[in-house]
Scaffold this active site. Sequence first.
Site, PDB file in Angstrom:
ATOM      1  N   GLU A  69       0.826  -1.213   0.000  1.00  0.00           N
ATOM      2  CA  GLU A  69       0.000   0.000   0.000  1.00  0.00           C
ATOM      3  C   GLU A  69       0.859   1.261   0.000  1.00  0.00           C
ATOM      4  O   GLU A  69       1.958   1.279   0.569  1.00  0.00           O
ATOM      5  CB  GLU A  69      -0.938   0.010   1.217  1.00  0.00           C
ATOM      6  CG  GLU A  69      -2.040  -1.032   1.159  1.00  0.00           C
ATOM      7  CD  GLU A  69      -2.980  -0.829  -0.022  1.00  0.00           C
ATOM      8  OE1 GLU A  69      -3.072   0.306  -0.548  1.00  0.00           O
ATOM      9  OE2 GLU A  69      -3.610  -1.827  -0.424  1.00  0.00           O
ATOM     10  N   GLY A  96       3.260 -12.290   2.112  1.00  0.00           N
ATOM     11  CA  GLY A  96       2.480 -13.350   1.460  1.00  0.00           C
ATOM     12  C   GLY A  96       1.644 -12.802   0.334  1.00  0.00           C
ATOM     13  O   GLY A  96       2.057 -11.874  -0.349  1.00  0.00           O
ATOM     14  N   GLY A  97       0.462 -13.370   0.165  1.00  0.00           N
ATOM     15  CA  GLY A  97      -0.426 -12.934  -0.901  1.00  0.00           C
ATOM     16  C   GLY A  97      -0.001 -13.452  -2.257  1.00  0.00           C
ATOM     17  O   GLY A  97       0.863 -14.340  -2.349  1.00  0.00           O
ATOM     18  N   GLU A 139       0.355 -19.220   1.140  1.00  0.00           N
ATOM     19  CA  GLU A 139      -0.767 -20.159   0.981  1.00  0.00           C
ATOM     20  C   GLU A 139      -0.715 -20.789  -0.407  1.00  0.00           C
ATOM     21  O   GLU A 139      -1.246 -20.254  -1.357  1.00  0.00           O
ATOM     22  CB  GLU A 139      -2.095 -19.434   1.181  1.00  0.00           C
ATOM     23  CG  GLU A 139      -2.210 -18.860   2.581  1.00  0.00           C
ATOM     24  CD  GLU A 139      -3.536 -18.168   2.836  1.00  0.00           C
ATOM     25  OE1 GLU A 139      -4.484 -18.375   2.060  1.00  0.00           O
ATOM     26  OE2 GLU A 139      -3.622 -17.422   3.796  1.00  0.00           O
ATOM     27  N   MET A 209      -4.399 -21.729  10.824  1.00  0.00           N
ATOM     28  CA  MET A 209      -5.634 -21.099  10.343  1.00  0.00           C
ATOM     29  C   MET A 209      -6.829 -22.032  10.576  1.00  0.00           C
ATOM     30  O   MET A 209      -7.365 -22.645   9.653  1.00  0.00           O
ATOM     31  CB  MET A 209      -5.502 -20.721   8.868  1.00  0.00           C
ATOM     32  CG  MET A 209      -4.533 -19.557   8.665  1.00  0.00           C
ATOM     33  SD  MET A 209      -4.591 -18.909   6.995  1.00  0.00           S
ATOM     34  CE  MET A 209      -3.474 -20.026   6.202  1.00  0.00           C
ATOM     35  N   ASP A 212     -12.332 -20.935   8.258  1.00  0.00           N
ATOM     36  CA  ASP A 212     -12.635 -21.232   6.834  1.00  0.00           C
ATOM     37  C   ASP A 212     -12.822 -22.734   6.609  1.00  0.00           C
ATOM     38  O   ASP A 212     -12.605 -23.233   5.504  1.00  0.00           O
ATOM     39  CB  ASP A 212     -11.528 -20.701   5.880  1.00  0.00           C
ATOM     40  CG  ASP A 212     -11.345 -19.191   6.002  1.00  0.00           C
ATOM     41  OD1 ASP A 212     -12.287 -18.509   6.454  1.00  0.00           O
ATOM     42  OD2 ASP A 212     -10.255 -18.696   5.653  1.00  0.00           O
ATOM     43  N   TRP A 357      -7.706 -13.524  13.841  1.00  0.00           N
ATOM     44  CA  TRP A 357      -7.910 -12.988  12.486  1.00  0.00           C
ATOM     45  C   TRP A 357      -9.275 -12.326  12.470  1.00  0.00           C
ATOM     46  O   TRP A 357     -10.266 -13.011  12.445  1.00  0.00           O
ATOM     47  CB  TRP A 357      -7.823 -14.112  11.433  1.00  0.00           C
ATOM     48  CG  TRP A 357      -7.884 -13.537  10.047  1.00  0.00           C
ATOM     49  CD1 TRP A 357      -9.006 -13.396   9.265  1.00  0.00           C
ATOM     50  CD2 TRP A 357      -6.788 -12.990   9.297  1.00  0.00           C
ATOM     51  NE1 TRP A 357      -8.658 -12.798   8.079  1.00  0.00           N
ATOM     52  CE2 TRP A 357      -7.317 -12.537   8.071  1.00  0.00           C
ATOM     53  CE3 TRP A 357      -5.413 -12.838   9.553  1.00  0.00           C
ATOM     54  CZ2 TRP A 357      -6.513 -11.935   7.092  1.00  0.00           C
ATOM     55  CZ3 TRP A 357      -4.626 -12.240   8.588  1.00  0.00           C
ATOM     56  CH2 TRP A 357      -5.181 -11.805   7.347  1.00  0.00           C
TER      57      TRP A 357
END
Length: 453
Positions: A69, A96-97, A139, A209, A212, A357
């Site tokens: 950003e 990450g991402g 991930e 995690m 989800d 999270w």
Amino acid sequence: MAKLLTVLGVLLVLHMATSTKLVCHMTNWAQYRPGAGKFTSDNIDPFLCTHIIYNLATINSFNQISPIEWNDEQQFVRLNGHKNANPALKTLLSVGGTLNGISPFITMVSTATSRAAFIKSAISYLRTHNFDGLNLAWEYPAHNGSPGTDKMRFTMLVKELVKAFEDDAKDTRKTQLLLSATVAGFIPTINAAYEVRDISAQLDFINVMTYDFHGHWEAATGHNSPLYRSSVDTGSHVHHNINSSIAHWIALGAPAEKLLLGVATYGRTYRLTTSANGLGAPSNGPADAGPYTRTAGFWSYYEVCEFISFATEHWIPEQEVPYSTAGSSWVGYDNLHSHSAKVEWLTDKNLGGAHVWTLDMDDFVGTFCAGGAYPLVNALRRTMGFPPKPTTTPAPTTTRDPVAEFCRGRPDGLYANEADKTTYFQCFQGNTYLHRCQPGLIYWDSCKCCNWP
Ligand SMILES: *[C@@H]1O[C@H](CO)[C@@H](O)[C@H](O)[C@H]1NC(C)=O
């Protein structure tokens, strides 16, 4: 004897607080949410969590860590400035991402030279911006275009990072940088992605995690983050829960005390297709996007608070989590009750603590849920046994301080501050806590919340 027991009790609580971690994630995309949903480093409470992870940085084409950003580096200053108020607070930068749908880790881990370039850039970047460590959020190795060999290369990266962090600590005589990773909760993904024993020996802590587990991509309602399997689970779904996931990490050789349980401040939504509205009811996609998170499929806790003001709330006893439904909308989420069940579970299993999270999806100002600022994370803190946070008002001095005295003799609750409408009082057991509304908002006693003037 009674006195000795009290002293021991205090020591036990102190011991627990120092060894247990409450790691909280913030995201640099939460700043773009409208109105009361906008979240930046300025919204952080320095005394709430033991560690804060800033998500997310990336890796550029020179294999160097780099911000995403335009204002990340300004937010780093504000984030790390909170350590002036609480010097015990630790901060980590998460990398990450994806870039064009592909993880930038894949190229970076492919050779010893590119890994070394990344490691050198990461140390320099973390030190420049006053972070205490790095979080790896890939991930996942050996998934989504990453070859099977990346399982081993991820281990090499982790080992080389720790070695370089040790050398850096010796050279600079500074405290060694921390290394953590955010890792999968699904058993097939864990098996393909990680050499669990090897990475666990190197990492300072591991953010599993454990959410989800179910979502609108399935054809029937299921909970985002259940503690146990439900009786409607069949096939591999019997492992889509916290209990199965963490047991698998431990069975593969991760020390329990390095594992942090992932706790959610959001719920996953469904669109019901029949009048059935329980667990396992037929569905075909997500409910409408929330007005603040604006992404169909999940709602922040504060959006759930708005929904449950007119929806019907239910508890799933076998999974120890709630869901709510109204019309054709269905959401499985977490509240104070389910978080407390999870804290009891993680304490029983001797885990290292919890990672949340995210901070920006809790009711971080206290605008929506009538539970004060950060109702979920504050309750986590309390149930995990951390000592009370220091009060935000100065201790009364010899001259009587009307602000500090405000709550004397008043019942617990929220009160208007007539002298300054951008702030409000919270009374708790006779103590006065002064809170500030988000910029632009003022306190309204009619809703016990901050809202537009
Ligand atoms: C939790 O996991 C353990 C280990 O896999 C298993 O033995 C136990 O039955 C599970 N508990 C529940 C309530 O599913």
